[in-house]
Design a protein around this motif. Structure first.
Motif, short mmCIF file in Angstrom:
data_model
loop_
_atom_site.label_atom_id
_atom_site.label_comp_id
_atom_site.label_asym_id
_atom_site.label_seq_id
_atom_site.Cartn_x
_atom_site.Cartn_y
_atom_site.Cartn_z
N PRO A 1 1.02 -1.23 -0.24
CA PRO A 1 -0.18 -0.29 -0.07
C PRO A 1 0.65 1.18 -0.28
O PRO A 1 0.67 2.48 -0.74
N ALA A 2 2.17 1.40 0.93
CA ALA A 2 2.81 2.80 0.49
C ALA A 2 3.90 2.06 -0.63
O ALA A 2 3.92 3.79 -0.82
N ALA A 3 3.86 1.44 -1.14
CA ALA A 3 4.68 1.73 -2.54
C ALA A 3 3.88 2.00 -3.44
O ALA A 3 3.23 3.10 -4.16
N PHE A 4 2.08 1.81 -3.79
CA PHE A 4 1.73 2.97 -4.09
C PHE A 4 1.04 4.12 -3.69
O PHE A 4 0.82 4.71 -5.12
N VAL A 5 1.58 4.40 -2.55
CA VAL A 5 1.36 6.22 -2.70
C VAL A 5 2.87 6.51 -2.93
O VAL A 5 2.45 7.60 -3.71
N VAL A 6 3.68 5.92 -3.28
CA VAL A 6 4.75 6.69 -3.14
C VAL A 6 4.92 6.30 -5.35
O VAL A 6 5.23 7.32 -6.08
N SER A 7 4.28 5.52 -6.09
CA SER A 7 4.27 5.77 -7.27
C SER A 7 3.50 6.18 -7.69
O SER A 7 3.68 6.87 -9.09
N GLY A 8 2.23 6.43 -6.74
CA GLY A 8 1.32 7.85 -7.77
C GLY A 8 1.75 8.63 -7.51
O GLY A 8 1.25 10.48 -7.69
N THR A 9 2.36 9.11 -6.14
CA THR A 9 2.97 10.48 -6.25
C THR A 9 3.44 11.40 -7.09
O THR A 9 3.37 11.67 -7.76
N ILE A 10 4.94 10.10 -8.00
CA ILE A 10 5.18 10.65 -8.28
C ILE A 10 4.59 10.71 -9.81
O ILE A 10 4.63 11.42 -10.80
N GLY A 11 3.85 9.50 -10.24
CA GLY A 11 3.14 9.30 -10.85
C GLY A 11 2.25 10.50 -11.78
O GLY A 11 2.18 11.57 -12.23
N TRP A 12 1.66 10.96 -10.72
CA TRP A 12 0.96 12.75 -10.84
C TRP A 12 1.67 13.22 -10.53
O TRP A 12 0.58 14.53 -11.49
N LEU A 13 2.48 13.69 -9.93
CA LEU A 13 2.80 15.09 -9.53
C LEU A 13 3.97 15.44 -10.85
O LEU A 13 3.84 15.95 -11.68
#
Length: 480
Positions: free
Chosen positions: A398-410
């Motif tokens: 779950p935390a990995a998807f937070v990191v991936s989502g943050t990087i992707g969307w920003l």
């Protein structure tokens, strides 16, 4: 007959059905929302001016109108970032299925804001709707992949997680089609055009109740071995689940007593250092490889290559169609060729494509040649969506998807806001800035990242541990 079903994987038809439900209710409706926003730009800006005049008895100045429109476009990325952050907590607390159901409600509410914005004479409702659609995308795309990746057998994990990219590409193509002026791209229909992506979100609300929770979530997070076994039997229609349950048990024992990891843990812990580096490169790759920049600059590419103005919208539909075909091709290759080769050589192909595209823009080649090059560029998009689900164990995911989502969307927000300035400054050479990124990323994937194809989560972790702790023996020898 039974052998025929097993050889084609047809016994997993319920799992495929779940992938379709999640794909239509998540990635497909996100793809529509991304592509339809450009079509009614003139009509929405006219509406902003009308609303401003109705409120203040004076027309809005051009700079304010442009700022409002730019924020309408960009606010979706910010909403998606917030959704990606919540992807680290909601699926852990409430489960993957309940989170997806809640997320579908968000999309329906967003659509209602869009539909009634003109009646209420409020462009702010469009902003709220776009923000909610962004939140829906940021949360939904992460949990979608989490749900499918944890429910799939390892031999199908790549294909099923890539269905998100397939439905996203299909959504983009459909959004481009319905956005033309002969269909919904008119002054009367633009509120319904902006809201139409809320319709696919109804499907999960009607059907997800009949699907089980993620088996790995039930077993590893909740300790419900019986529930996990029943979920696997329902999804896979197999009785012999001994190997899969043993793998879950080993993973549960390896994280026994550990709480779900946080973003801080991922950023600071040595045991996932190489996974994090791989995650950063792949999740920013769809933006800094020039993939979305091609969409932003598509009309200008066709203009530079001599396409008549009345044909440019239809040529853009062609890009969407070719992207969908390319992702379909990747979905059948990913579990055969592997993630590492497909992404590594894909990045190198992108570097070549961007270099050739720059040359074509300089010499003003025919539109068909420029379109062919874009198609070549899009033979590998979306593979990055399948990789994060492979890299981390249950406690970290779950935390990995937070990191991936943050990087992707920003990254998407950054490219969307800044690329126009790059175009103004560099002209037809603007795509060269992506070449270096593609070469570095391709070399990294080919020479340094372990393959994940056909491996269990623990086997993947062991391969990465060889990189994470490569110098441990040397350090210990030096110390003692």
């Amino acid at each position: 007959m039974e052998h025929f079903k097993l050889s084609l994987g047809l016994q997993y038809w319920r799992l495929y059905l779940m992938a379709v439900v999640l794909g239509i209710g998540g990635s497909f409706q996100y793809g529509i929302q991304v592509s339809v926003v450009a079509a009614p730009a003139v009509h929405v800006q006219t509406f902003v001016n009308y609303t401003w005049m109705w409120r203040y008895q004076t027309p809005v100045d051009e700079s304010t109108k442009q700022l409002i429109w730019s924020f309408i476009v960009a606010v979706m990325s910010l909403g998606a970032w917030v959704g990606a952050i919540n992807a680290g907590s909601l699926p852990v607390k409430y489960g993957r299925k309940k989170t997806m159901l809640f997320n579908s409600v968000v999309a329906v509410v967003a659509a209602l804001f869009m539909i009634f914005s003109r009646t209420a004479k409020s462009f702010e409702m469009i902003l709220i709707g776009r923000l909610l659609f962004g939140y829906n995308a940021g949360l939904g795309l992460s949990v979608h992949l989490m749900y499918l990746g944890e429910s799939s057998p390892k031999k199908l994990r790549g294909f099923l997680t890539l269905t998100g990219s397939m439905f996203m590409a299909l959504g983009k193509m459909m959004g481009q089609i319905i956005g033309i002026k002969e269909m919904m791209g008119t002054d009367e229909m633009w509120p319904f055009l902006l809201a139409i992506s809320g319709i696919p979100a109804i499907l999960p609300l009607l059907t997800l109740f009949f699907f089980p929770e993620s088996p790995r979530y039930l077993y590893i997070d909740k300790g419900d071995s019986d529930g996990a076994k029943k979920a696997l039997q329902w999804l896979w229609q197999e009785d012999d689940l001994k190997m899969e349950l043993e793998d879950m048990q080993k993973e549960r024992q390896s994280t026994q007593g550990e709480k779900a990891k946080t973003v801080k843990d991922i950023l600071t812990c040595r045991c996932v250092r190489w996974q994090l580096l791989t995650l950063v490169l792949t999740c920013s790759g769809n933006q800094f490889s020039g993939y979305n920049a091609l969409y932003f600059y598509a009309f200008d590419i066709f203009s530079e290559s001599g396409a008549p103005e009345e044909l440019r919208q239809y040529l853009t539909i062609g890009i969407g169609a070719m992207e969908f075909i390319a992702v379909m091709l990747c979905s059948f290759l990913i579990d055969r060729a592997g993630r590492k080769k497909l992404m590594g050589y894909g990045y190198l192909m992108m570097a070549v494509a961007m270099s050739l595209l720059t040359i074509m823009l300089c010499i003003k080649v025919p539109t068909s040649a420029a379109l062919t090059l874009i198609i070549k560029h899009e033979t590998i998009p979306g593979v990055a969506f399948a990789l994060p689900a492979d890299l981390f164990l249950q406690a970290w995911r779950p935390a990995a998807f937070v990191v991936s989502g943050t990087i992707g969307w920003l990254s998407m927000f950054l490219v969307g806001m800044c690329f126009s300035y790059v175009v103004n400054g560099m002209g037809q050479y603007c795509f060269l800035i992506f070449v270096i990124y593609c070469i570095v990323s391709g070399a990294f994937m080919i020479f340094l990242v372990p393959e994940t194809k056909g491996k269990t989560m623990l086997e993947i972790m062991e391969d990465f541990n060889k990189l994470n702790y490569k110098n441990r023996e040397t350090e210990l020898a030096t110390k003692f």
